[in-house]
Design a protein around this motif. Structure first.
Motif, PDB file in Angstrom:
ATOM      1  N   HIS A  39      42.628  29.829  20.719  1.00 34.32           N
ATOM      2  CA  HIS A  39      41.673  29.419  19.675  1.00 34.32           C
ATOM      3  C   HIS A  39      41.847  30.184  18.358  1.00 34.32           C
ATOM      4  O   HIS A  39      42.012  31.394  18.344  1.00 34.32           O
ATOM      5  CB  HIS A  39      40.224  29.629  20.151  1.00 34.32           C
ATOM      6  CG  HIS A  39      39.265  29.616  18.992  1.00 34.32           C
ATOM      7  ND1 HIS A  39      38.833  28.446  18.395  1.00 34.32           N
ATOM      8  CD2 HIS A  39      38.720  30.628  18.266  1.00 34.32           C
ATOM      9  CE1 HIS A  39      38.054  28.756  17.369  1.00 34.32           C
ATOM     10  NE2 HIS A  39      37.964  30.062  17.267  1.00 34.32           N
ATOM     11  N   HIS A  40      41.832  29.437  17.275  1.00 33.89           N
ATOM     12  CA  HIS A  40      41.572  30.041  15.969  1.00 33.89           C
ATOM     13  C   HIS A  40      40.824  29.009  15.141  1.00 33.89           C
ATOM     14  O   HIS A  40      40.983  27.808  15.350  1.00 33.89           O
ATOM     15  CB  HIS A  40      42.857  30.497  15.273  1.00 33.89           C
ATOM     16  CG  HIS A  40      43.733  29.369  14.810  1.00 33.89           C
ATOM     17  ND1 HIS A  40      44.726  28.843  15.579  1.00 33.89           N
ATOM     18  CD2 HIS A  40      43.749  28.654  13.657  1.00 33.89           C
ATOM     19  CE1 HIS A  40      45.327  27.852  14.925  1.00 33.89           C
ATOM     20  NE2 HIS A  40      44.749  27.722  13.755  1.00 33.89           N
ATOM     21  N   ARG A  51      40.463  25.457   8.985  1.00 29.21           N
ATOM     22  CA  ARG A  51      39.686  25.139   7.782  1.00 29.21           C
ATOM     23  C   ARG A  51      40.413  24.153   6.881  1.00 29.21           C
ATOM     24  O   ARG A  51      40.024  23.942   5.745  1.00 29.21           O
ATOM     25  CB  ARG A  51      39.361  26.433   7.007  1.00 29.21           C
ATOM     26  CG  ARG A  51      38.495  27.402   7.804  1.00 29.21           C
ATOM     27  CD  ARG A  51      38.233  28.703   7.058  1.00 29.21           C
ATOM     28  NE  ARG A  51      37.315  29.568   7.781  1.00 29.21           N
ATOM     29  CZ  ARG A  51      37.659  30.415   8.751  1.00 29.21           C
ATOM     30  NH1 ARG A  51      38.924  30.509   9.136  1.00 29.21           N
ATOM     31  NH2 ARG A  51      36.740  31.166   9.367  1.00 29.21           N
ATOM     32  N   GLN A 109      31.527  25.135   1.028  1.00 30.16           N
ATOM     33  CA  GLN A 109      32.854  25.167   1.658  1.00 30.16           C
ATOM     34  C   GLN A 109      33.457  23.763   1.708  1.00 30.16           C
ATOM     35  O   GLN A 109      32.828  22.830   2.228  1.00 30.16           O
ATOM     36  CB  GLN A 109      32.727  25.762   3.067  1.00 30.16           C
ATOM     37  CG  GLN A 109      32.335  27.241   2.993  1.00 30.16           C
ATOM     38  CD  GLN A 109      31.820  27.790   4.306  1.00 30.16           C
ATOM     39  OE1 GLN A 109      31.172  27.098   5.074  1.00 30.16           O
ATOM     40  NE2 GLN A 109      32.093  29.057   4.542  1.00 30.16           N
ATOM     41  N   VAL A 134      35.936  24.548  12.933  1.00 28.83           N
ATOM     42  CA  VAL A 134      35.362  25.787  12.386  1.00 28.83           C
ATOM     43  C   VAL A 134      33.835  25.662  12.424  1.00 28.83           C
ATOM     44  O   VAL A 134      33.287  24.604  12.103  1.00 28.83           O
ATOM     45  CB  VAL A 134      35.865  26.096  10.957  1.00 28.83           C
ATOM     46  CG1 VAL A 134      35.467  25.038   9.950  1.00 28.83           C
ATOM     47  CG2 VAL A 134      35.380  27.476  10.494  1.00 28.83           C
ATOM     48  N   TYR A 135      33.191  26.706  12.893  1.00 30.07           N
ATOM     49  CA  TYR A 135      31.724  26.759  12.867  1.00 30.07           C
ATOM     50  C   TYR A 135      31.260  26.967  11.431  1.00 30.07           C
ATOM     51  O   TYR A 135      31.983  27.536  10.605  1.00 30.07           O
ATOM     52  CB  TYR A 135      31.209  27.927  13.716  1.00 30.07           C
ATOM     53  CG  TYR A 135      31.159  27.673  15.202  1.00 30.07           C
ATOM     54  CD1 TYR A 135      30.064  27.049  15.781  1.00 30.07           C
ATOM     55  CD2 TYR A 135      32.195  28.078  16.047  1.00 30.07           C
ATOM     56  CE1 TYR A 135      30.000  26.838  17.157  1.00 30.07           C
ATOM     57  CE2 TYR A 135      32.135  27.863  17.421  1.00 30.07           C
ATOM     58  CZ  TYR A 135      31.036  27.245  17.961  1.00 30.07           C
ATOM     59  OH  TYR A 135      30.975  27.044  19.315  1.00 30.07           O
ATOM     60  N   LEU A 136      30.023  26.562  11.152  1.00 35.77           N
ATOM     61  CA  LEU A 136      29.499  26.657   9.783  1.00 35.77           C
ATOM     62  C   LEU A 136      28.090  27.255   9.770  1.00 35.77           C
ATOM     63  O   LEU A 136      27.095  26.526   9.810  1.00 35.77           O
ATOM     64  CB  LEU A 136      29.444  25.253   9.163  1.00 35.77           C
ATOM     65  CG  LEU A 136      30.766  24.485   9.106  1.00 35.77           C
ATOM     66  CD1 LEU A 136      30.522  23.016   8.871  1.00 35.77           C
ATOM     67  CD2 LEU A 136      31.650  25.076   8.016  1.00 35.77           C
ATOM     68  N   GLY A 137      28.036  28.584   9.738  1.00 35.28           N
ATOM     69  CA  GLY A 137      26.735  29.230   9.559  1.00 35.28           C
ATOM     70  C   GLY A 137      26.250  29.032   8.133  1.00 35.28           C
ATOM     71  O   GLY A 137      25.058  29.184   7.831  1.00 35.28           O
ATOM     72  N   SER A 138      27.177  28.665   7.262  1.00 40.02           N
ATOM     73  CA  SER A 138      26.863  28.499   5.837  1.00 40.02           C
ATOM     74  C   SER A 138      25.783  27.441   5.583  1.00 40.02           C
ATOM     75  O   SER A 138      25.198  27.412   4.503  1.00 40.02           O
ATOM     76  CB  SER A 138      28.127  28.123   5.069  1.00 40.02           C
ATOM     77  OG  SER A 138      28.727  27.003   5.674  1.00 40.02           O
ATOM     78  N   LYS A 171      43.031  35.437  15.855  1.00 35.14           N
ATOM     79  CA  LYS A 171      42.748  36.756  15.264  1.00 35.14           C
ATOM     80  C   LYS A 171      42.602  37.773  16.381  1.00 35.14           C
ATOM     81  O   LYS A 171      42.063  37.453  17.440  1.00 35.14           O
ATOM     82  CB  LYS A 171      41.393  36.702  14.546  1.00 35.14           C
ATOM     83  CG  LYS A 171      41.456  36.385  13.075  1.00 35.14           C
ATOM     84  CD  LYS A 171      40.076  36.648  12.480  1.00 35.14           C
ATOM     85  CE  LYS A 171      39.845  35.884  11.227  1.00 35.14           C
ATOM     86  NZ  LYS A 171      38.444  35.897  10.808  1.00 35.14           N
ATOM     87  N   ARG A 211      41.101  40.519  18.752  1.00 37.56           N
ATOM     88  CA  ARG A 211      39.744  40.815  19.228  1.00 37.56           C
ATOM     89  C   ARG A 211      39.627  42.303  19.527  1.00 37.56           C
ATOM     90  O   ARG A 211      40.631  42.987  19.756  1.00 37.56           O
ATOM     91  CB  ARG A 211      39.426  40.037  20.514  1.00 37.56           C
ATOM     92  CG  ARG A 211      39.440  38.503  20.385  1.00 37.56           C
ATOM     93  CD  ARG A 211      38.642  38.016  19.213  1.00 37.56           C
ATOM     94  NE  ARG A 211      38.225  36.633  19.307  1.00 37.56           N
ATOM     95  CZ  ARG A 211      38.346  35.720  18.333  1.00 37.56           C
ATOM     96  NH1 ARG A 211      38.948  36.046  17.195  1.00 37.56           N
ATOM     97  NH2 ARG A 211      37.879  34.513  18.465  1.00 37.56           N
TER      98      ARG A 211
END
Ligand SMILES: Cc1cc2nc3c(=O)[nH]c(=O)nc-3n(C[C@H](O)[C@H](O)[C@H](O)COP(=O)(O)O)c2cc1C
Length: 251
Positions: A12-13, A16, A67, A133-137, A175, A177
Motif C-alpha cells: 500500500h501507498h 494522489r 486538494q 488516498v484518504y481525505l481528512g481535509s 513509505k 513505518r
C-alpha cells in the motif's frame, strides 16, 4: 496458508494522481460490500458511505479540501459517522437511547465502525488495481460539507477517500513505518524512554533517507521534524463545536 493478503497490504501507498477513467458501478458496489463486511461495535453499524460521481459536488468538496485529487479521480467516497437511523428507532423506543449516541463512547463507537468499514475498501480496491488516498481535509470546513452532502443531525463527516486507476507517471512507493518493536508492545506497555528515543532516532534516519532518495536530496526532514511541525500547527480546533452542533459529545 497463503501470504497473498499480507503482500497486498504491504504494497500500500497513497495515490494522489489518477487516470480520468470512472470506476464502474459494479466495482463500487463490491467495494462498499467489502466495507460492510467489517465488524461493527455491538452490530450497531453506525456509519454511512456517500459515493460521489457528480463533478459539481466533487468541485464543491475540492473547495473545502484544497486538494486537486478530490475532483481528479475515478470515484470519491465520504465516510459518515451515522446515528440517524438509530435516532429513528429511538422515536418509537420504549426507553430513551439518545444518551448512548450523545456520549463520548458513542463518538468512539461511530468513528471506529466507520474506520473499520473504510479500511476494508482500499485493501479490496488495491487488489482490483485501483489506488486510494484518504481525505481528512474534508474536515477543513465541516459545516460546508454538511451543507453540500445534505447531512442531517446525528451524522458527522469523518473523512473522504479518492480512488482511481493510478496515472502512468504515478510514482508513489510504500513509505517506511515505525520499527515493529516500537509500535508492538509485548504484554505490557514499554515506558522506557531511552529505548523509545533510540527507535525514534533510527526511524528518523530511515525517513530522512527515504525522502532524500525520492527527491534527489531536496527533502531530508526526519519523521520527528515532520510530526513536530504538523502537530504544532493548530488544526481544526472547531471539531468539538461541530460535533456538539451535530448532536454528539453532550455527555
Ligand atoms: C484519516 C486519514 C486522513 C488523511 N487525509 C489526507 C488528506 O487530506 N490529504 C492527503 O493527501 N493525504 C491524506 N491522508 C494520507 C496520509 O498522508 C498517508 O496515509 C500517510 O502519509 C502514510 O502514507 P501512505 O498511505 O502512502 O502509506 C490521510 C490518511 C488518513 C488515514
Amino acid at each position: 496458508m497463503s501470504d497473498y493478503v499480507y503482500n497486498l497490504l504491504k504494497k500500500h501507498h497513497s495515490v494522489r494522481n489518477f487516470k480520468k477513467e470512472v470506476i464502474p458501478e459494479t466495482h463500487i458496489k463490491q467495494l462498499v460490500e467489502a466495507g460492510q463486511s467489517a465488524s461493527t461495535s455491538s452490530y450497531l453499524q453506525t456509519y454511512s458511505i456517500i459515493g460521489i460521481n457528480d463533478p459539481e459536488i466533487k468541485m464543491q468538496l475540492k473547495e473545502v479540501s484544497g486538494q486537486p485529487y478530490v475532483v481528479e479521480n475515478g470515484y470519491l467516497f465520504v465516510f459518515i459517522m451515522d446515528y440517524y437511523r438509530h435516532a429513528i428507532i429511538n422515536e418509537n423506543a420504549e426507553h430513551d437511547m439518545a444518551t448512548s449516541f450523545e456520549s463520548a463512547e458513542g463518538l468512539l463507537v461511530g468513528t471506529i465502525d466507520a474506520t473499520l468499514a473504510a479500511q476494508n475498501i482500499p485493501a479490496t480496491a488495491e487488489d482490483m488495481g485501483y489506488g486510494i488516498v484518504y481525505l481528512g481535509s474534508l474536515r477543513n470546513d465541516v459545516e460546508r460539507v454538511r451543507e453540500i452532502l445534505d447531512l442531517p443531525e446525528h451524522t458527522f463527516p469523518l473523512f473522504g477517500m479518492a480512488m482511481g486507476i493510478p496515472a502512468d507517471d504515478e510514482n508513489g512507493s510504500p513509505k517506511p513505518r515505525l520499527p515493529l518493536e516500537h509500535v508492538f508492545h509485548q504484554n505490557r506497555y514499554n515506558h522506557d524512554k531511552e529505548s523509545q528515543r533510540q527507535s525514534l532516532e533510527a526511524f528518523d534516519r530511515t525517513v530522512s533517507d527515504y525522502y532524500s532518495k525520492r527527491t534527489n536530496g531536496k527533502r531530508e526532514e526526519t519523521w520527528s521534524q515532520q510530526i513536530a511541525q504538523f502537530m504544532s500547527s493548530k488544526q481544526r480546533l472547531d471539531m468539538l463545536e461541530q460535533l456538539n452542533k451535530a448532536g454528539f459529545i453532550k455527555k
